[in-house]
Design a protein around this motif. Structure first.
Motif, short mmCIF file in Angstrom:
data_model
loop_
_atom_site.label_atom_id
_atom_site.label_comp_id
_atom_site.label_asym_id
_atom_site.label_seq_id
_atom_site.Cartn_x
_atom_site.Cartn_y
_atom_site.Cartn_z
N ILE A 1 -6.63 -0.09 -2.25
CA ILE A 1 -5.97 0.04 -1.45
C ILE A 1 -7.10 -0.02 -0.62
O ILE A 1 -8.06 0.22 0.00
N GLN B 1 0.94 -1.41 -0.31
CA GLN B 1 0.42 -0.23 -0.02
C GLN B 1 0.53 1.35 -0.27
O GLN B 1 0.53 2.09 -0.65
N GLY C 1 -1.34 2.25 3.13
CA GLY C 1 -2.85 1.87 2.63
C GLY C 1 -3.95 2.89 3.44
O GLY C 1 -4.86 3.53 2.79
#
Ligand code: KIV
Ligand code: ZN
Length: 555
Positions: free
Chosen positions: A374, A334, A384
């Motif tokens: 994400i 992420q 993220g």
């Protein structure tokens, strides 16, 4: 455990295909409505087939195999419906399959009456296994049967005035067929059809069952093409099944080996583990910069519609189309995606095109949006969380707050033991850092310039602390420092304001102000607070109250 008979790999003394580069797309033929449909637990209804046919034409397929009309009443009627209701676009050619048997060929031609253009696809199995154990025929008898069929098709086609009929021949189980025999029967078929100048017979060379690794399919195709007498009058077509899970690779290699055309299905529907997946194959070529003539601009809607039509689920990991294939859960992925997307212009100019960590194509090309790439669970990290808050709420958190918050999200996700939605992340964020009620409650705050020195601000704060009302006066360089000086008069044990940042929620002109503060108490314990509002000073004061209510013993 069984031992398995292995097909002989063939000797290729001067193998060329590994050095070839794919530069152009093949001709495509979608066989979803025949090979795909025949393998569905619940074959499609006529209305579903019509919709599927329309979808294939919208994607851009110009050749579509629509069924096996002599073997199924439904397929016969569907062929009639397409022709009689004029549902075949002018630039699309339908194809119909038949075995090389007289009554089936005659019946197939009945289904084609009135068609403008069609491919008559005739097949016969040519492997020793099939000829001996399935049909009880010799190689010579099979050859004769194929040639008789071609001659019959030629004479029937001549009777179908006003229709342009092309021939396709498939030596079924080509990849398990003796090469000399396959070449002989295919050359003989082309010679028997004797296509006029400018027309080619489609020789479809199927991996009916994937019994070989992909490189061997390419070896067979290169050898076949190199040894054909009738190369100039034939189109070499691929038709790979996916028993070993390599159909896409096998087809790409066989295209490198010189094939011209590919048959397959969307999402790989078809017998057993399916046909080659044309969606994956075409998008692989598109990724390599090859114009495919096929458009997959709303892939999720397409996938969902195909699921509806076929009742076949699609793996969330299916290349390009699966729900999760442009999603990262793990924190390091992420973080890298978030950074890559933030600087994608810069990396595109450095690398000469899209190049983002962990995302091999731009999902927007398939109509997929960034916001859902994400997703958050207990594996997720700060990258993220930062992405979700930024993408969904327009909030960019300062680093220290992001670090603190990602620990909270991880605890929440661990306890929930499931994925956490972006709305839940936002709710958790507000609940954690926005604390207007607690030991301290702000009733009102009036900052105004000092009459003698307008650079100084006089603040009057009305608050409740521990349930008791206070009216506090203090001066500062600005409204926020005046408020800090005011609340320092309260019996809160002392604190200092360490960090202060202003931001906004949303990106429009009406965006709300969001402020963030970090305080530390006398013992050095930090607390974070946020405040909202259209007025930045009031939002800041709220953030200070929120942080003070977050200090130990302040709840
Ligand atoms: O897989 C196969 O061999 C076929 C033929 C009929 C082309 O579907
Ligand atoms: Zn097949």
């Amino acid at each position: 455990m069984s031992t398995y008979s292995q097909p002989q790999s063939i000797a290729v003394p001067r193998r060329q295909w590994p050095d070839h580069h794919l530069r152009q797309a093949p001709a495509w033929c979608a066989v979803d409505l025949r090979d795909g449909n025949q393998a569905l637990p619940n074959p499609m209804t006529p209305a579903q087939k019509r919709r599927y046919f329309a979808l294939l034409t919208e994607i851009g397929f110009k050749e579509i195999e629509i069924g096996f009309p002599s073997a199924s009443a439904d397929d016969f009627q569907f062929t009639r419906d397409l022709i009689e209701q004029n549902l075949i676009p002018d630039d699309v050619t339908i194809s119909v399959l038949t075995q090389a048997r007289k009554h089936l060929i005659t019946r197939t031609f009945e289904s084609l009456k009135g068609v403008k253009r069609a491919i008559l696809h005739v097949y016969t199995a040519t492997s020793d296994l099939h000829m001996k154990y399935v049909f009880g025929k010799t190689a010579a008898e099979t050859r004769q049967m194929a040639l008789d069929a071609v001659r019959l098709i030629k004479s029937e086609a001549a009777k179908l005035t006003g229709s342009q009929i092309r021939l396709e021949f498939s030596p079924e189980e080509f990849t398990d067929t003796d090469m000399d025999y396959a070449l002989d029967i295919c050359d003989a078929v082309v010679e028997a059809w004797d296509p006029p100048a400018g027309e080619r017979v489609i020789l479809n060379l199927p991996a009916t069952v994937e019994r070989r690794p992909p490189n061997e399919y390419a070896d067979l195709i290169e050898t076949f093409i190199g040894r054909q007498r009738q190369r100039a009058r034939s189109t070499i077509s691929l038709h790979a099944h996916n028993d070993m899970g390599c159909a896409v690779a096998a087809t790409m290699m066989a295209l490198m080996a010189g094939a011209d055309r590919v048959e397959g299905t969307l999402l790989g529907h078809g017998e057993r583990s399916g046909n080659v997946d044309l969606l994956t194959l075409a998008l692989n070529l598109q990724y390599m910069g090859i114009e495919t003539g096929l458009r997959f601009t709303h892939i999720e809607a397409l996938r969902d519609e195909l699921i509806g039509l076929t009742s076949m689920p699609v793996s969330p990991r299916h290349p390009y189309a699966g729900e999760l294939v442009f999603t990262a859960f793990s924190g390091s992925h992420q973080d890298a995606i978030h950074k890559g997307l933030t600087r994608r212009q810069e990396s595109a100019s450095q690398f000469g095109g899209w190049k983002i960590p962990y995302l091999h194509i731009d999902p927007a090309d398939l109509g997929r949006s960034y916001e859902r790439f994400i997703r958050i669970n207990s594996q997720s990290g700060k990258g993220g969380i930062a992405h979700v808050l930024e993408a969904d709420y327009g909030v960019k958190l300062p680093r220290s707050l992001l670090l603190d918050f990602s620990v909270r999200v991880q605890e929440f996700a661990d306890a929930a033991a499931r994925e956490v939605t972006s709305a839940e992340v936002w709710k958790l964020f507000r609940e954690t850092y926005f604390r207007p009620e607690g030991r301290l409650r702000l009733v009102n705050y009036w900052p105004r310039p000092n009459a003698a020195d307008p650079k100084r601000i006089e603040g009057e704060a009305h608050v409740e602390c521990g349930g008791k009302p206070y009216v506090l006066h203090a001066t500062g360089d600005g409204p926020i420092s005046a408020f800090v000086h005011a609340v320092l008069q309260l019996p809160l044990g002392g604190f200092s304001l360490e960090e202060y940042e202003e931001g906004a929620i949303g990106r429009s002109a009406e965006a709300e102000a969001m402020t963030f503060v970090r305080l530390v108490d006398a013992k050095g314990t930090p607390a974070y607070g946020i405040g909202f509002g259209t007025n930045i000073d009031q939002a800041a004061v709220q953030a200070i109250v929120s942080a003070l209510n977050g200090l130990p013993g302040a709840a």
